[in-house]
Design an enzyme around this catalytic site. Structure first.
Site, mmCIF file in Angstrom:
data_model
loop_
_atom_site.group_PDB
_atom_site.id
_atom_site.type_symbol
_atom_site.label_atom_id
_atom_site.label_comp_id
_atom_site.label_asym_id
_atom_site.label_seq_id
_atom_site.Cartn_x
_atom_site.Cartn_y
_atom_site.Cartn_z
ATOM 1 N N LYS A 147 65.896 -14.695 -57.135
ATOM 2 C CA LYS A 147 65.694 -13.857 -55.941
ATOM 3 C C LYS A 147 64.223 -13.836 -55.531
ATOM 4 O O LYS A 147 63.885 -14.035 -54.364
ATOM 5 C CB LYS A 147 66.154 -12.422 -56.242
ATOM 6 C CG LYS A 147 65.698 -11.416 -55.200
ATOM 7 C CD LYS A 147 66.191 -10.021 -55.492
ATOM 8 C CE LYS A 147 65.365 -9.216 -56.472
ATOM 9 N NZ LYS A 147 64.152 -8.588 -55.912
ATOM 10 N N ASN A 148 63.337 -13.585 -56.514
ATOM 11 C CA ASN A 148 61.933 -13.374 -56.158
ATOM 12 C C ASN A 148 61.181 -14.668 -55.863
ATOM 13 O O ASN A 148 60.010 -14.632 -55.488
ATOM 14 C CB ASN A 148 61.231 -12.556 -57.243
ATOM 15 C CG ASN A 148 61.726 -11.112 -57.234
ATOM 16 O OD1 ASN A 148 62.395 -10.682 -56.283
ATOM 17 N ND2 ASN A 148 61.433 -10.379 -58.299
ATOM 18 N N ARG B 257 60.874 -4.723 -49.249
ATOM 19 C CA ARG B 257 59.442 -4.912 -49.236
ATOM 20 C C ARG B 257 59.002 -6.345 -48.935
ATOM 21 O O ARG B 257 57.995 -6.567 -48.265
ATOM 22 C CB ARG B 257 58.972 -4.508 -50.637
ATOM 23 C CG ARG B 257 57.610 -4.102 -50.731
ATOM 24 C CD ARG B 257 57.309 -3.673 -52.148
ATOM 25 N NE ARG B 257 55.881 -3.676 -52.259
ATOM 26 C CZ ARG B 257 55.129 -2.730 -51.750
ATOM 27 N NH1 ARG B 257 55.647 -1.700 -51.125
ATOM 28 N NH2 ARG B 257 53.815 -2.819 -51.846
ATOM 29 N N CYS C 288 62.373 -0.889 -53.719
ATOM 30 C CA CYS C 288 62.743 -0.050 -54.861
ATOM 31 C C CYS C 288 61.689 1.024 -55.113
ATOM 32 O O CYS C 288 60.488 0.760 -55.034
ATOM 33 C CB CYS C 288 62.842 -0.906 -56.125
ATOM 34 S SG CYS C 288 64.369 -1.817 -56.242
ATOM 35 N N ARG D 262 53.522 1.620 -54.914
ATOM 36 C CA ARG D 262 53.601 0.317 -54.246
ATOM 37 C C ARG D 262 52.818 0.267 -52.926
ATOM 38 O O ARG D 262 53.390 0.028 -51.851
ATOM 39 C CB ARG D 262 55.059 -0.093 -54.044
ATOM 40 C CG ARG D 262 55.837 -0.072 -55.342
ATOM 41 C CD ARG D 262 57.197 -0.653 -55.226
ATOM 42 N NE ARG D 262 57.189 -2.106 -55.285
ATOM 43 C CZ ARG D 262 58.294 -2.840 -55.223
ATOM 44 N NH1 ARG D 262 59.450 -2.274 -55.077
ATOM 45 N NH2 ARG D 262 58.222 -4.154 -55.296
ATOM 46 N N ASP E 163 60.244 -6.463 -64.800
ATOM 47 C CA ASP E 163 61.617 -6.492 -64.268
ATOM 48 C C ASP E 163 62.676 -6.635 -65.364
ATOM 49 O O ASP E 163 63.875 -6.642 -65.063
ATOM 50 C CB ASP E 163 61.771 -7.630 -63.244
ATOM 51 C CG ASP E 163 61.164 -7.253 -61.906
ATOM 52 O OD1 ASP E 163 60.879 -6.066 -61.695
ATOM 53 O OD2 ASP E 163 60.979 -8.160 -61.068
ATOM 54 N N ARG F 85 71.564 -6.050 -54.518
ATOM 55 C CA ARG F 85 70.308 -6.607 -53.994
ATOM 56 C C ARG F 85 69.816 -7.732 -54.904
ATOM 57 O O ARG F 85 69.139 -8.647 -54.440
ATOM 58 C CB ARG F 85 69.233 -5.523 -53.919
ATOM 59 C CG ARG F 85 69.489 -4.491 -52.842
ATOM 60 C CD ARG F 85 68.327 -3.541 -52.736
ATOM 61 N NE ARG F 85 67.071 -4.276 -52.554
ATOM 62 C CZ ARG F 85 65.871 -3.750 -52.671
ATOM 63 N NH1 ARG F 85 65.732 -2.483 -52.962
ATOM 64 N NH2 ARG F 85 64.792 -4.492 -52.491
HETATM 65 N N1 EPU Z 1 49.680 -3.103 -55.911
HETATM 66 C C1 EPU Z 1 48.704 -2.365 -55.279
HETATM 67 N N2 EPU Z 1 48.354 -2.722 -54.000
HETATM 68 C C2 EPU Z 1 48.938 -3.762 -53.354
HETATM 69 C C3 EPU Z 1 49.926 -4.519 -54.010
HETATM 70 C C4 EPU Z 1 50.291 -4.165 -55.309
HETATM 71 O O1 EPU Z 1 48.145 -1.422 -55.840
HETATM 72 O O2 EPU Z 1 48.568 -4.028 -52.197
HETATM 73 C C5 EPU Z 1 50.084 -2.730 -57.286
HETATM 74 C C6 EPU Z 1 51.525 -2.216 -57.334
HETATM 75 O O3 EPU Z 1 51.605 -0.861 -56.960
HETATM 76 C C7 EPU Z 1 51.895 -2.467 -58.773
HETATM 77 C C8 EPU Z 1 51.145 -3.766 -59.091
HETATM 78 O O4 EPU Z 1 50.112 -3.887 -58.113
HETATM 79 O O5 EPU Z 1 51.429 -1.443 -59.589
HETATM 80 C C9 EPU Z 1 52.003 -5.019 -59.074
HETATM 81 O O6 EPU Z 1 52.754 -5.090 -57.884
HETATM 82 P P1 EPU Z 1 53.137 -6.472 -57.219
HETATM 83 O O7 EPU Z 1 52.424 -6.569 -55.914
HETATM 84 O O8 EPU Z 1 52.936 -7.559 -58.204
HETATM 85 O O9 EPU Z 1 54.682 -6.274 -56.939
HETATM 86 P P2 EPU Z 1 55.507 -6.813 -55.707
HETATM 87 O O10 EPU Z 1 54.958 -8.088 -55.220
HETATM 88 O O11 EPU Z 1 55.700 -5.695 -54.740
HETATM 89 C C10 EPU Z 1 57.143 -8.280 -57.094
HETATM 90 C C11 EPU Z 1 58.622 -8.356 -57.294
HETATM 91 C C12 EPU Z 1 59.095 -7.155 -58.077
HETATM 92 C C13 EPU Z 1 58.367 -7.158 -59.416
HETATM 93 C C14 EPU Z 1 56.853 -7.171 -59.206
HETATM 94 C C15 EPU Z 1 56.051 -7.295 -60.483
HETATM 95 C C16 EPU Z 1 59.359 -9.601 -55.368
HETATM 96 C C17 EPU Z 1 60.100 -9.617 -54.101
HETATM 97 N N3 EPU Z 1 59.281 -8.428 -56.003
HETATM 98 O O12 EPU Z 1 56.908 -7.071 -56.371
HETATM 99 O O13 EPU Z 1 60.502 -7.314 -58.280
HETATM 100 O O14 EPU Z 1 58.731 -6.019 -60.143
HETATM 101 O O15 EPU Z 1 56.491 -8.282 -58.357
HETATM 102 O O16 EPU Z 1 56.388 -8.430 -61.183
HETATM 103 O O17 EPU Z 1 58.864 -10.617 -55.811
HETATM 104 C C18 EPU Z 1 62.719 -6.666 -58.608
HETATM 105 O O18 EPU Z 1 63.049 -7.853 -58.467
HETATM 106 O O19 EPU Z 1 63.523 -5.796 -59.018
HETATM 107 C C19 EPU Z 1 61.352 -6.254 -58.277
HETATM 108 C C20 EPU Z 1 61.010 -4.994 -58.064
#
Ligand code: EPU
Length: 415
Positions: free
Chosen positions: A22-23, A92, A116, A121, A302, A394
């Site tokens: 998915k990701n 997101r 989620c 976030r 995850d 999802r």
């Molecule tokens: N963060 C910030 N500011 C930002 C972006 C991120 O402070 O502008 C912080 C977040 O709050 C968090 C950390 O950085 O504490 C990591 O967040 P990240 O940006 O890596 O997460 P994401 O890109 O929003 C993706 C996956 C998530 C997975 C995370 C971490 C996708 C679509 N989603 O989210 O997947 O948990 O990376 O590996 O790729 C899931 O599949 O269930 C899921 C939530």
């Protein structure tokens, strides 16, 4: 609203096929915005989140043709600069369209993202990165408005190796003048899968540890097969462990699962990797371990909730320290309802293994906590009913069918 009815307590055994990740699918679909030529993706999982990103692309006037697990994304006329609020609020990853749209059109409007509820976030890394590339960014209560005459490559140091910000800025960097350097980047397999697609599309990207260098490129159409979903594989294997069974995840990349498999070995499970199949057996149960989640290659956040579910009936006490999302422990109430003993203190969950979980009525609060509750339910003695299936859908395709093929008694029913 349907629920999952689970009669727990049966050992799971057998082979289970794993979908595309998915990701990885979500950002690779977005990458189609970088070109007016056609991008074709294979092994695209049939999930709600994928339908949502394709809907977003359609709302931006991309032409999306889906044929089973293959998707073709092309362009007939001019792109629209404004993403649908519906899809970005629901998911997101739709926010990633912002940079590519600005790079192509000079301006874009994208609503503030949902997704989620596993932590605050924020989107500051994304917006500061776009600013570093020369974009003007305005935030309102509901949306982000960005414009730029010409994006210019820059050095961007991320405060944390964010998956989404790395993907967003890397994609945008392919159309920014000169070179974009992303320091402290995420290097998860899904990020590197996007690198692979972008290279096929003509991008020059150098991966040097946690530094990515992206040169401005003429982006063209390409064809790409998405990597297997390590989170789905990890979930199915943990369902096997929690039931003292033996499950083989078929056609996966064992190298993407290293820290996870290391944790399973430390629990005393037998792990066997043969080419692209991974088999995990735990006929005598497992023992507690201490684990910290972290950016890849550390143990993935995850898989934290699903690991907690398996540790809930392990021998001894375990600790999981969550370093990525402060709100990851949304699984705790549901597992406690099944008899698990879990205490939380800040970012640490302490799990004292119990002899046997028991069935309960629970609700999935998000994708991975939902998966943890399914694992708890298949391991528990008695009947569980799980609501909130829209969260599971999802991230998991045909989860009930797959568990059933492994011998679990799981049925989808009308509530
Ligand atoms: N963060 C910030 N500011 C930002 C972006 C991120 O402070 O502008 C912080 C977040 O709050 C968090 C950390 O950085 O504490 C990591 O967040 P990240 O940006 O890596 O997460 P994401 O890109 O929003 C993706 C996956 C998530 C997975 C995370 C971490 C996708 C679509 N989603 O989210 O997947 O948990 O990376 O590996 O790729 C899931 O599949 O269930 C899921 C939530």
């Amino acid at each position: 609203m349907d629920v999952l009815n689970v009669e727990g307590g049966r050992r799971l055994a057998g082979r289970v096929s794993i979908e595309g990740a998915k990701n990885a699918a979500l950002p690779t679909c977005v990458a189609s915005l970088l070109t007016d030529e056609t991008v074709v993706l294979h092994r695209v999982p049939q999930l709600r989140d994928v339908s949502m990103i394709l809907f977003t692309l359609g709302s931006l006037r991309k032409r999306v043709v889906r044929n089973g697990k293959s998707v073709s994304i092309s362009e007939d006329g001019p792109l629209a600069p404004e993403a649908s609020a519906y899809s970005v609020k629901k998911m997101r990853a739709s926010f990633l369209v912002l940079g590519p749209l600005v790079a192509r059109l000079g301006h874009a409007v994208v609503p503030l993202p949902g997704g989620c509820s596993i932590g605050a976030r924020p989107i500051d890394f994304h917006l500061n990165g776009l600013r570093a590339l020369g974009a003007r960014v305005e935030e309102t209560a509901a949306a982000v408005l960005v414009d730029a005459d010409r994006l210019r490559g820059a050095r961007i140091e991320l405060p944390f190796p964010s998956v989404g910000a790395t993907e967003h800025l890397m994609m945008t960097g392919t159309l920014a003048a000169g070179t974009t350097e992303i320091v402290n980047a995420a290097i998860d397999p899904e990020v590197l899968d996007l690198v692979a697609l972008l290279r096929r599309m003509g991008a020059e990207i150098e991966v040097d540890g946690r530094t990515l260098r992206v040169a401005e490129s003429r982006m063209r159409g390409a064809e790409h097969t998405i990597i297997p979903d390590r989170m789905e594989a990890g979930t199915m294997l943990l369902a096997g462990v929690a039931t003292r069974g033996e499950v083989t995840a078929v056609d996966v990349c064992p190298e993407h699962l290293e820290s996870y498999l290391e944790a399973l070995r430390a629990m005393g499970a037998a792990v066997d990797c043969e080419a692209r199949d991974v088999t995990v057996a735990a006929p005598d149960g497992v023992r507690g371990i201490d684990v910290a989640t972290g950016p890849h290659p550390a143990f993935p956040t995850d898989l934290h909730p699903q690991l907690a579910a398996a540790l809930a009936c392990a021998d001894g006490t375990s600790q999981i320290v969550e370093t990525v999302f402060e709100g990851r422990t949304t699984y705790v109430d549901g597992l406690r309802a099944m008899g698990a003993q879990i205490a939380t203190d800040g970012r640490t969950a302490t799990i004292t293994g119990v002899e046997q979980l028991h069935g309960a009525e629970v609700e999935a609060p998000d994708i991975r906590a939902g998966a943890a509750l399914v694992i708890g339910a298949v391991a528990a003695r008695g009947t569980s009913r799980l609501a909130g299936l829209e969260h599971l859908e999802r991230g998991y395709d045909r989860l009930a069918d797959k568990l059933q093929s492994l011998g679990a008694c799981v049925e989808r029913r009308e509530a």
